[in-house]
Scaffold this motif. Structure first.
Motif, mmCIF file in Angstrom:
data_model
loop_
_atom_site.group_PDB
_atom_site.id
_atom_site.type_symbol
_atom_site.label_atom_id
_atom_site.label_comp_id
_atom_site.label_asym_id
_atom_site.label_seq_id
_atom_site.Cartn_x
_atom_site.Cartn_y
_atom_site.Cartn_z
ATOM 1 N N GLY A 1 -3.096 -12.491 -5.393
ATOM 2 C CA GLY A 1 -2.180 -13.616 -5.209
ATOM 3 C C GLY A 1 -2.478 -14.404 -3.946
ATOM 4 N N GLN A 2 -2.818 -13.703 -2.875
ATOM 5 C CA GLN A 2 -3.107 -14.383 -1.610
ATOM 6 C C GLN A 2 -4.368 -15.225 -1.714
ATOM 7 O OE1 GLN A 2 -1.001 -14.635 0.705
ATOM 8 N NE2 GLN A 2 -2.135 -15.450 2.410
ATOM 9 N N ARG A 3 -5.374 -14.688 -2.356
ATOM 10 C CA ARG A 3 -6.616 -15.456 -2.542
ATOM 11 C C ARG A 3 -6.350 -16.708 -3.375
ATOM 12 N NH1 ARG A 3 -10.449 -10.198 -3.496
ATOM 13 N NH2 ARG A 3 -10.861 -9.819 -1.279
ATOM 14 N N ALA A 4 -5.549 -16.561 -4.427
ATOM 15 C CA ALA A 4 -5.207 -17.716 -5.262
ATOM 16 C C ALA A 4 -4.383 -18.724 -4.462
ATOM 17 C CB ALA A 4 -4.445 -17.251 -6.500
ATOM 18 N N TRP A 5 -3.479 -18.224 -3.619
ATOM 19 C CA TRP A 5 -2.653 -19.121 -2.818
ATOM 20 C C TRP A 5 -3.511 -19.929 -1.847
ATOM 21 C CZ3 TRP A 5 -1.901 -19.361 2.491
ATOM 22 C CH2 TRP A 5 -0.969 -20.323 2.900
ATOM 23 N N ILE A 6 -4.503 -19.291 -1.230
ATOM 24 C CA ILE A 6 -5.385 -20.007 -0.290
ATOM 25 C C ILE A 6 -6.108 -21.136 -1.017
ATOM 26 C CG2 ILE A 6 -7.491 -19.794 1.104
ATOM 27 C CD1 ILE A 6 -6.415 -16.951 1.886
ATOM 28 N N GLN B 1 -0.095 3.822 -12.306
ATOM 29 C CA GLN B 1 0.930 2.806 -12.054
ATOM 30 C C GLN B 1 0.613 1.934 -10.840
ATOM 31 O OE1 GLN B 1 4.053 2.306 -13.771
ATOM 32 N NE2 GLN B 1 2.925 3.458 -15.332
ATOM 33 N N ARG B 2 -0.366 2.321 -10.063
ATOM 34 C CA ARG B 2 -0.688 1.619 -8.814
ATOM 35 C C ARG B 2 -1.322 0.258 -9.074
ATOM 36 N NH1 ARG B 2 -3.061 6.995 -5.853
ATOM 37 N NH2 ARG B 2 -1.036 8.040 -5.785
ATOM 38 N N GLY B 3 -1.238 -0.573 -8.058
ATOM 39 C CA GLY B 3 -1.868 -1.890 -8.144
ATOM 40 C C GLY B 3 -1.138 -2.968 -7.367
ATOM 41 N N ALA B 4 -0.073 -2.584 -6.661
ATOM 42 C CA ALA B 4 0.707 -3.577 -5.902
ATOM 43 C C ALA B 4 -0.143 -4.252 -4.830
ATOM 44 C CB ALA B 4 1.926 -2.913 -5.273
ATOM 45 N N GLU B 5 -0.892 -3.468 -4.084
ATOM 46 C CA GLU B 5 -1.707 -4.049 -3.011
ATOM 47 C C GLU B 5 -2.798 -4.948 -3.587
ATOM 48 O OE1 GLU B 5 -4.140 -2.767 1.033
ATOM 49 O OE2 GLU B 5 -3.772 -1.242 -0.489
ATOM 50 N N ALA B 6 -3.432 -4.517 -4.676
ATOM 51 C CA ALA B 6 -4.470 -5.336 -5.313
ATOM 52 C C ALA B 6 -3.885 -6.639 -5.856
ATOM 53 C CB ALA B 6 -5.157 -4.548 -6.427
ATOM 54 N N ALA B 7 -2.689 -6.566 -6.437
ATOM 55 C CA ALA B 7 -2.037 -7.773 -6.954
ATOM 56 C C ALA B 7 -1.698 -8.736 -5.817
ATOM 57 C CB ALA B 7 -0.780 -7.395 -7.732
ATOM 58 N N LEU B 8 -1.243 -8.177 -4.696
ATOM 59 C CA LEU B 8 -0.930 -9.004 -3.533
ATOM 60 C C LEU B 8 -2.177 -9.727 -3.043
ATOM 61 C CD1 LEU B 8 1.113 -9.840 -1.277
ATOM 62 C CD2 LEU B 8 0.254 -7.868 -0.001
ATOM 63 N N LEU B 9 -3.270 -9.012 -2.935
ATOM 64 C CA LEU B 9 -4.529 -9.612 -2.471
ATOM 65 C C LEU B 9 -4.989 -10.705 -3.440
ATOM 66 C CD1 LEU B 9 -6.804 -9.664 -0.408
ATOM 67 C CD2 LEU B 9 -7.904 -7.817 -1.685
ATOM 68 N N LEU C 1 6.027 -13.837 1.325
ATOM 69 C CA LEU C 1 5.505 -12.505 1.683
ATOM 70 C C LEU C 1 6.617 -11.621 2.237
ATOM 71 C CD1 LEU C 1 2.086 -13.457 3.300
ATOM 72 C CD2 LEU C 1 2.454 -12.400 1.051
ATOM 73 N N LYS C 2 7.488 -12.227 3.036
ATOM 74 C CA LYS C 2 8.620 -11.476 3.598
ATOM 75 C C LYS C 2 9.524 -10.982 2.477
ATOM 76 C CE LYS C 2 12.311 -11.855 6.998
ATOM 77 N NZ LYS C 2 13.009 -12.711 7.941
ATOM 78 N N GLU C 3 9.809 -11.827 1.533
ATOM 79 C CA GLU C 3 10.667 -11.450 0.411
ATOM 80 C C GLU C 3 10.038 -10.364 -0.459
ATOM 81 O OE1 GLU C 3 11.624 -15.167 -1.482
ATOM 82 O OE2 GLU C 3 12.783 -15.849 0.247
ATOM 83 N N ALA D 1 0.840 -1.204 0.000
ATOM 84 C CA ALA D 1 0.000 0.000 0.000
ATOM 85 C C ALA D 1 0.876 1.255 0.000
ATOM 86 C CB ALA D 1 -0.926 -0.001 1.212
ATOM 87 N N ASP D 2 1.948 1.233 0.798
ATOM 88 C CA ASP D 2 2.878 2.367 0.823
ATOM 89 C C ASP D 2 3.551 2.540 -0.536
ATOM 90 O OD1 ASP D 2 2.207 2.758 3.471
ATOM 91 O OD2 ASP D 2 4.074 1.903 4.269
ATOM 92 N N TRP D 3 3.894 1.435 -1.186
ATOM 93 C CA TRP D 3 4.514 1.483 -2.500
ATOM 94 C C TRP D 3 3.552 2.125 -3.502
ATOM 95 C CZ3 TRP D 3 9.341 0.805 -4.013
ATOM 96 C CH2 TRP D 3 9.606 0.644 -5.366
ATOM 97 N N ASP D 4 2.298 1.688 -3.436
ATOM 98 C CA ASP D 4 1.287 2.263 -4.334
ATOM 99 C C ASP D 4 1.180 3.778 -4.171
ATOM 100 O OD1 ASP D 4 0.462 0.052 -5.790
ATOM 101 O OD2 ASP D 4 -1.237 -0.411 -4.470
#
Length: 139
Positions: free
Chosen positions: A86-91, A76-84, A130-132, A66-69
């Motif tokens: 990815g997390q949903r797909a990972w679950i 250019q924003r979308g890092a937080e949305a992409a993370l979310l 996530l840490k990386e 979110a801070d990056w966005d």
């Protein structure tokens, strides 16, 4: 009326004799597991710790994204949305993969432990991912 009072009295006795919600689950010695129930309980404890670590890292990584966005132009924003996403797909992946691994002992006493061990392994791996993701951003 007598029936109502009798049922009410039985209900009070049942409530009094039942286990309290404050009772804790059995505490097993996870260094010396002897039964499948102990193995499953200890596997669950390990998963719970891994899941807690994942949730803590998720908060840090999501904040980093979110801070990056915020530093980027609106288009250019979308890092937080992409993370979310990815997390949903990972679950979904984690749950399906662990269901599949549980089939090694389908219907047997080991099935639960196989499933939980899979969840633990994948959760620890995801926590590291996530840490990386957050490290280059400074989190």
């Amino acid at each position: 009326m007598k029936l109502f009072l009798g049922l009410m009295l039985c209900g009070c006795v049942l409530l009094q004799d039942g286990p309290s919600s404050a009772e804790e689950k059995p505490n097993f010695d996870c260094e010396n597991k002897n039964t499948q129930m102990e193995m499953n309980a200890c596997a669950q404890e390990e998963y719970d710790a891994a899941d807690k670590a994942l949730n803590n890292q998720w908060k840090l990584t999501r904040k980093a994204m979110a801070d990056w966005d915020k530093q980027l132009d609106a288009d250019q924003r979308g890092a937080e949305a992409a993370l979310l996403k990815g997390q949903r797909a990972w679950i979904t992946y984690r749950d399906g993969q662990c269901d599949a691994e549980g089939f090694q002992a389908r219907g047997g006493t080991l099935e639960t432990m196989f499933y939980i061990n899979c969840q633990t392994r994948l959760t620890k791996s995801r926590t590291q991912e996530l840490k990386e993701l957050a490290e280059p951003i400074g989190q």
